[in-house]
Design an enzyme around this catalytic site. Structure first.
Site, PDB file in Angstrom:
ATOM      1  N   LYS A  22       0.832  -1.215   0.000  1.00 34.12           N
ATOM      2  CA  LYS A  22       0.000   0.000   0.000  1.00 34.12           C
ATOM      3  C   LYS A  22       0.866   1.264   0.000  1.00 34.12           C
ATOM      4  CE  LYS A  22      -2.665   2.766   3.276  1.00 34.12           C
ATOM      5  NZ  LYS A  22      -1.578   3.594   3.816  1.00 34.12           N
ATOM      6  N   ASN A  23       1.823   1.328   0.939  1.00 33.18           N
ATOM      7  CA  ASN A  23       2.547   2.594   1.088  1.00 33.18           C
ATOM      8  C   ASN A  23       3.536   2.859  -0.048  1.00 33.18           C
ATOM      9  OD1 ASN A  23       1.053   3.280   3.263  1.00 33.18           O
ATOM     10  ND2 ASN A  23       2.615   2.813   4.801  1.00 33.18           N
ATOM     11  N   CYS A 117      -5.645   8.470   8.284  1.00 31.21           N
ATOM     12  CA  CYS A 117      -5.941   8.014   9.645  1.00 31.21           C
ATOM     13  C   CYS A 117      -5.543   9.071  10.665  1.00 31.21           C
ATOM     14  CB  CYS A 117      -5.178   6.723   9.931  1.00 31.21           C
ATOM     15  SG  CYS A 117      -5.860   5.318   9.068  1.00 31.21           S
ATOM     16  N   ARG A 122      -0.163  15.414  12.394  1.00 30.36           N
ATOM     17  CA  ARG A 122       0.593  14.910  11.238  1.00 30.36           C
ATOM     18  C   ARG A 122       1.070  16.104  10.408  1.00 30.36           C
ATOM     19  NH1 ARG A 122      -2.002   9.284   9.072  1.00 30.36           N
ATOM     20  NH2 ARG A 122       0.115   9.085   8.314  1.00 30.36           N
ATOM     21  N   ASP A 306       3.329   0.827  12.140  1.00 32.13           N
ATOM     22  CA  ASP A 306       2.126   0.292  11.494  1.00 32.13           C
ATOM     23  C   ASP A 306       1.859  -1.171  11.864  1.00 32.13           C
ATOM     24  OD1 ASP A 306       1.787   2.748  10.381  1.00 32.13           O
ATOM     25  OD2 ASP A 306       2.218   2.160   8.311  1.00 32.13           O
ATOM     26  N   ARG A 398      -9.259   0.475   3.306  1.00 32.48           N
ATOM     27  CA  ARG A 398      -8.288   1.436   2.752  1.00 32.48           C
ATOM     28  C   ARG A 398      -6.977   0.740   2.417  1.00 32.48           C
ATOM     29  NH1 ARG A 398      -6.368   5.522   6.493  1.00 32.48           N
ATOM     30  NH2 ARG A 398      -4.930   5.520   4.761  1.00 32.48           N
TER      31      ARG A 398
END
Ligand code: UD1
Length: 433
Positions: A22-23, A117, A122, A306, A398
């Site tokens: 994903k990232n 999220c 952030r 994570d 997601r």
């Protein structure tokens, strides 16, 4: 709103195939904006964050073609910096990569402040520091980021004050088409940083040193198209490994790079879990009691933040007291409040969580508060006796491709609990008129 219904207590057995990261995908897709030609991306995960980014690129004028289940062609040669509704960009954290990519491609960018999220504050000050160093002027006003480099971007030295994955990738994107050399010092070293660099290099860029804390980018005039396969997802793989630890059983986790998993593997081994490196797969087995341990989250190659919630569940079921120190985010323990409903004993004080292991969990209705917390609640449901209903599963979707189907493939009793269909009043109205 759809939910998951889990009937827990069954160990996991079988094989699971890990999807693309994903990232990495959420950085590489915006980076396609820098390419004047067709990028063929393989091993793209089918998750809602990816769909959102593809939708955003389409609204910017890109042509997207799905070749097969995990391969897409992206052609941004006709793209322009305009027309993306801010509500769309606010839905996803990774929309911040559009700042670096659009600055590099068009010399200006207008992007909403990123969403994603809620893990605490952030900030994007390090991204902005990098863009400024390359000659861009950046203003943040009413939830929008406006970046402009009327004279183009010029390479420079950037020293990051904090190790930031997002800032490292964003500055790399802005630098690949800039004039001259950019040096990013104190760069993040996550596998997805290396993947973005490899993608950019395969399109004609010259990025050196990714995976170390000094990255050098030599600006090139143009990136042309090509094909690139995204790396397997370290965190998805780690999630299934943590599930085996918490629930018990024996699972072959396929399509992984074991080197990327070492930080997770070593903790699981300390806890009494067997993990065997089989080259492109790891075999994970847990049939004895779990031992306590301590976890401190760190930038790669440290233990990934994570993975903190997923391993947290396994620690809740370990013998003795374990301590977690969350050093990246300040709001990442909310899942533990949900877990108290299932019988977890935990005390949180700032960045520290002290977990007293229990012998079992009891199913309960719980609600996801972010993506990885959601995965942790699923693992808890699978380990618990009785029924667990997991709400707010859009967070999980997601970032996890086919979580339900993959868990079912391992023998888990998990399924969607679909929301009742609302009566369609509009069709009645149409019939009356
Ligand atoms: C990325 C991941 C996220 C992961 C995180 C850390 C994506 C889309 N998200 O998030 O899943 O949890 O890396 O591995 O890839 N910081 C600043 N100023 C900045 C940027 C960051 O102070 O300009 C701080 C943050 O508040 C945080 C730390 O640096 O404490 C790390 O953040 P960063 O690595 O940038 O996380 P993201 O890229 O947002």
């Amino acid at each position: 709103m759809d939910r998951y219904l889990i009937k827990g207590g069954k160990p996991l057995y079988g094989e699971v195939e890990i999807s693309g990261a994903k990232n990495a995908a959420v950085a590489i897709i915006p980076a396609a904006l820098l390419v004047d030609g067709v990028c063929r991306l393989e091993n793209v995960p089918r998750i809602s964050d990816v769909s959102l980014l593809l939708n955003i690129l389409e609204q910017m004028g890109a042509t997207i073609r799905r070749v097969n289940r995990s391969t897409i062609d992206i052609d941004c040669s006709q793209a322009r910096q305009t027309g993306v509704p801010s509500e769309l960009m606010r839905k996803i954290r990774a929309s911040y990569y559009l700042i670096g990519a659009a600055l590099g491609r068009f010399g200006h960018a207008e992007v909403s402040m990123p969403g994603g999220c809620d893990l605490g504050a952030r900030p994007i000050d390090q991204h902005i520091k990098g863009f400024n160093a390359l000659g861009a002027k950046v203003e943040v006003e009413a939830g929008m980021v406006y970046a402009k480099a009327p004279d183009g971007l010029t390479g420079n030295a950037v020293y990051l004050d904090v190790v930031s994955v997002g800032a490292t990738m964003n500055i790399m994107m802005a630098a690949v088409l800039a004039k001259g050399k950019t040096t990013i010092e104190n760069a993040a070293r996550e596998p997805h940083i290396v993947d973005l660099a490899n993608f950019l290099n395969s399109m004609g860029a010259d990025v050196r040193g990714a995976g170390t804390n000094v990255i050098r980018v030599y600006g090139t005039g143009q990136l042309t198209g090509g094909a690139y396969s995204i790396i397997p997802d370290q965190i998805e793989a780690g999630t299934y490994m943590a599930a085996v630890a918490a629930v018990g059983g024996e699972v072959l986790v396929k399509n992984v790079i074991p080197k990327h998993l070492e930080c997770i593997t070593s903790k699981l081994q300390e806890m009494g879990v067997t993990v065997k490196d089989l080259g492109e797969a790891v075999l994970v087995k847990r049939d004895g009691p779990l031992h306590r341990t301590n976890i401190k989250t760190m930038p790669y190659p440290g233990f990934p933040t994570d993975m903190q919630p997923q391993i947290g569940i396994a620690l809740c079921l370990a013998q003795g007291t374990s301590i977690i120190t969350e050093s990246i985010w300040d709001n990442r323990y909310r899942y533990l409040d949900e877990l108290k409903k299932m019988g977890v004993t935990v005390q949180v004080d700032g960045k520290t969580a002290v977990i007293e292991g229990v012998t079992g969990l009891t199913g309960a209705p719980v609600s996801c508060c972010d993506l990885r917390a959601g995965a942790a609640l699923v693992i808890a449901g699978l380990a618990a006796q009785g029924e667990t209903i997991v709400e707010q599963i859009h967070y999980i979707e997601r970032g996890y491709e086919d979580l339900v189907e993959k868990m079912q493939g391992l023998g888990a009793d998990i399924d969607y609990l679909l929301a009742p269909v609302e009566p369609d009043h509009t069709s009645n109205l149409r019939a009356i008129s």
